[in-house]
Every structure is written in C-alpha cells, then in structure tokens.
Design an enzyme around this catalytic site. Sequence first.
Site, PDB file in Angstrom:
ATOM      1  N   GLU A 189       0.803  -1.224   0.000  1.00 14.24           N
ATOM      2  CA  GLU A 189       0.000   0.000   0.000  1.00 14.24           C
ATOM      3  C   GLU A 189       0.839   1.279   0.000  1.00 14.24           C
ATOM      4  OE1 GLU A 189      -4.034  -1.854   2.005  1.00 14.24           O
ATOM      5  OE2 GLU A 189      -2.810  -0.501   3.221  1.00 14.24           O
ATOM      6  N   GLU A 278      -4.869  -8.318  -0.963  1.00 18.59           N
ATOM      7  CA  GLU A 278      -5.308  -8.094   0.421  1.00 18.59           C
ATOM      8  C   GLU A 278      -6.672  -7.431   0.470  1.00 18.59           C
ATOM      9  OE1 GLU A 278      -2.648  -6.017   3.256  1.00 18.59           O
ATOM     10  OE2 GLU A 278      -4.480  -5.141   4.057  1.00 18.59           O
TER      11      GLU A 278
END
Length: 439
Positions: A189, A278
């Site tokens: 991320e 994810e």
Amino acid sequence: MTHSQNQPVNGRQGSPSRRTVLATMGALPVLTAAASAAGASRAAAAPATAAATVVVDPSARRQTIRGFGGMNHTAWIGDLTTAQRDTAFGTGEGRLGLSLLRIPVPEDRAAWNRDLATAKRAAELGVAVIASPWNPPASMVETFVHGSQTNARRLRYDMYGAYAQHLNDFTTYLRNNGVNLYAISVQNEPDYAQDWTWWTPAEMARFLRENAGSIGTKVIAPESFQYLKNMSDPILNDTAALANVDVIGAHLYGTPYANFPYPLFKQKGAGKELWMTEVYYPNSTDSADLWPQALDVGEHIHHAMVDAEFQAYIWWYIRRGYGPMREDGAISKRGACMAQFARFVRPGYVRIEATAKPASDVYVSAYRGSGSTVVVVAVNKGASAVSQQFTLANSTPSSVSSWLTDGSRNVAPQGASGVSNGSFTATLPARSVRTFVTG
C-alpha cells in the site's frame, strides 16, 4: 506505528477506524447465496422460484486461477498453531482449502524467521507463498513532508539498488530454509502509508524499470490500497517497468464493483498476472459469524473473479474475529463462504464463461479443472429459494456433487445426483452459497 499481538479484533495495519471507513465505502447490500443440489436430502422450506438457465461453456476460457489465500503476520497477532495451519491450508472436510499464503518482509533481518514455520508448512502442503514489505531497513529511509505529515517516510533514491538486494536476500533466505517464494512485492500500500513507506507512481515505475530486474523471483506491484489505477497505469504504460514486474497486485478496501474491471490491463498486460493481494470484507468490526452478512464475502469473491478477472483472492489475517478462521481456530461463516471457492477451485483451474446473473439475487461463476471437471459456485442473495437449471455446453458429465453453506451449515456435503444431456436442476436455498463439482 507499533503493533502488538494484542491488537484489537477490529484492528488492522494503520488506523483501524479509518480503514473501517474505507472498507465500507464500497460495500454493497448483504448478499445471500447458494444452492441445494439436485437430489439433496433437505428441501427448501419455501417454494423455489424459477430462474433463467445458467449456460456454462467450458470452451470459453478466461483467467487462470492461482488460488485463494490469507495473511500471516506473527509480529502483530501471533503465529498460527500447528493445527490451525492444517485447517487453513488443508483441502478436506472441515478445512479452508487456502492455496496462497502472504507474509511480511521484516526490515530487520533478525526477524526474517518469524513467519518461517507457517510458511514452511504451507509450502509442504503445496501452497504458494508471497511476501510484502511495509518498510525498507531504517538505514535506507529518509523523512519528508507529505501533505500535513511532516515525518513521512520514503526510500532514499540512492538506496534503490540496495533495497532490491534486500528483497532478493529475503527471497534467498526463505529458499535456503525450504520456502520458494512465488513472488515478492515492492511495497505494501504505497498510497496509504501514513504508518509505513510512501511511494509515488513515478518512484514505483522507476524502481521497477531500473532495479527490479535483479530480484530472483517474480515481482508484485503496486498493491494500491484501493485498486487506484493511477498507481498501476504508469507501470502498464512503461515498457521497461512492465518488463520487470510479473504480477499487478491490488487491494480492494472500499473499491466499488464498478471499478473492478481494468481495461488497460487487458490491453497491455499480456503475459502478466492480476492478483487481489489483500482485503477484508465487508468490515473488521463485526463477527465473521454474523449471518447473513457473511454472505457478502461470497458475492465479493464472485465480482473479483468475474468482473475484475483477478487470478488470486487473498484475505487479510487468516485468524481473526472478522476473518475466515476465528481466534479459537474454528472456521467462521465468512471462512465457510470463502472455502466454497477455495477448496474446489484449485490453482491452475481456469474460469470459464457462465451466465453470471440468472436471477436478480443469484450470482454464478464457473471454472474448468483437470480433465473435464467443472466447478460451479452459485450465490443466492435472496430471501427465497431458487430453482436453478444448469446446462454445460458440449459436455456430458455423468454426475454432479455439491456442498452447501447456509445459516446452519458450513460447506456441508450434499451428495451426488445425475446429469442428463449436460443439464441438471438444483434448488438454491435462500441466503446460501453452493458449489457443484461435476464427475
């Protein structure tokens, strides 16, 4: 940010409250799914309504499936036990059937053995292991101003080569200890990094272009927290960067279904893979046993496979109060919905064309396995049972077996029934998910 093994059940990396908001931004109404197979021992309580025929075409091939998986992060929540590893990665009755494991890449080499035991057991069971870093080693990082954040972190530009070696060294360490990583990520991320390391799209593309070629396993990027295409478009549009990435990875926190398709990947991603690395869904605040909310997981996976055409679907923590496995090691309702895919749609299977929505509350996807095996997963979101006909084009299996998850059952075997001229009819009970496997 410091994480402990006593992290709250609703917590995750970063700010749990902000993450929960992100996760629910794109949430859709509760989904219910499933089917009682033809000849199932238990009939629906209410009369079943008729739906349009689902036509499955085994010759119309779409993406190759790499699997379904979850995250193990020993430093934050503790390791899986021996029994929990077998529950997570086993494929028999009472198992989740996960075929992918994601682990972190610690910045400290002394911690590289932290998730090794679970990774080794997963590898022994034929599970593919991937790894994602949250931060480079401290010596490679500098601080800068990022909006209102005055102590934001980024990888120093003169450390790109050293960082590639760091990732390569972790890959080598695991290989020397019995785990051959399938792939390693550049950064978890990079566009939601208040608590870890930021990367701009240009920085990510530069690293891939100039340094990722030295990494001795497949490379994943960019793992945007919300599948924001501004992170991955520059990679796809840069021939040199694209040459050094193998998997375009994305997270789906708050991503609406309308943003699941990725035309640019279809245009320029030939030879590359597309993974969802994810998510938790629909939130991290409710118990994973809340029903029928847990059926949201089944619908979410359906859209990830059919609309986004992802090849992998990886949950956040494997064992958590909101995850596929409860803290006591039992499979949750969310986990049962995930297992309806994971146990039966195995690595190497290929998604094939099927009527995706034969009724207003029914979602169907289909997959071809070895030989003539076909797997069909049907999710019935509605409050009423549905009588559903399935027709396999140019295919004449002799029988079909099925498994059911509903309010009272978890991936429960429903026996086998006959198939006539490639067709069979099954009742999809209200609020259930059902998997059919031809024989």
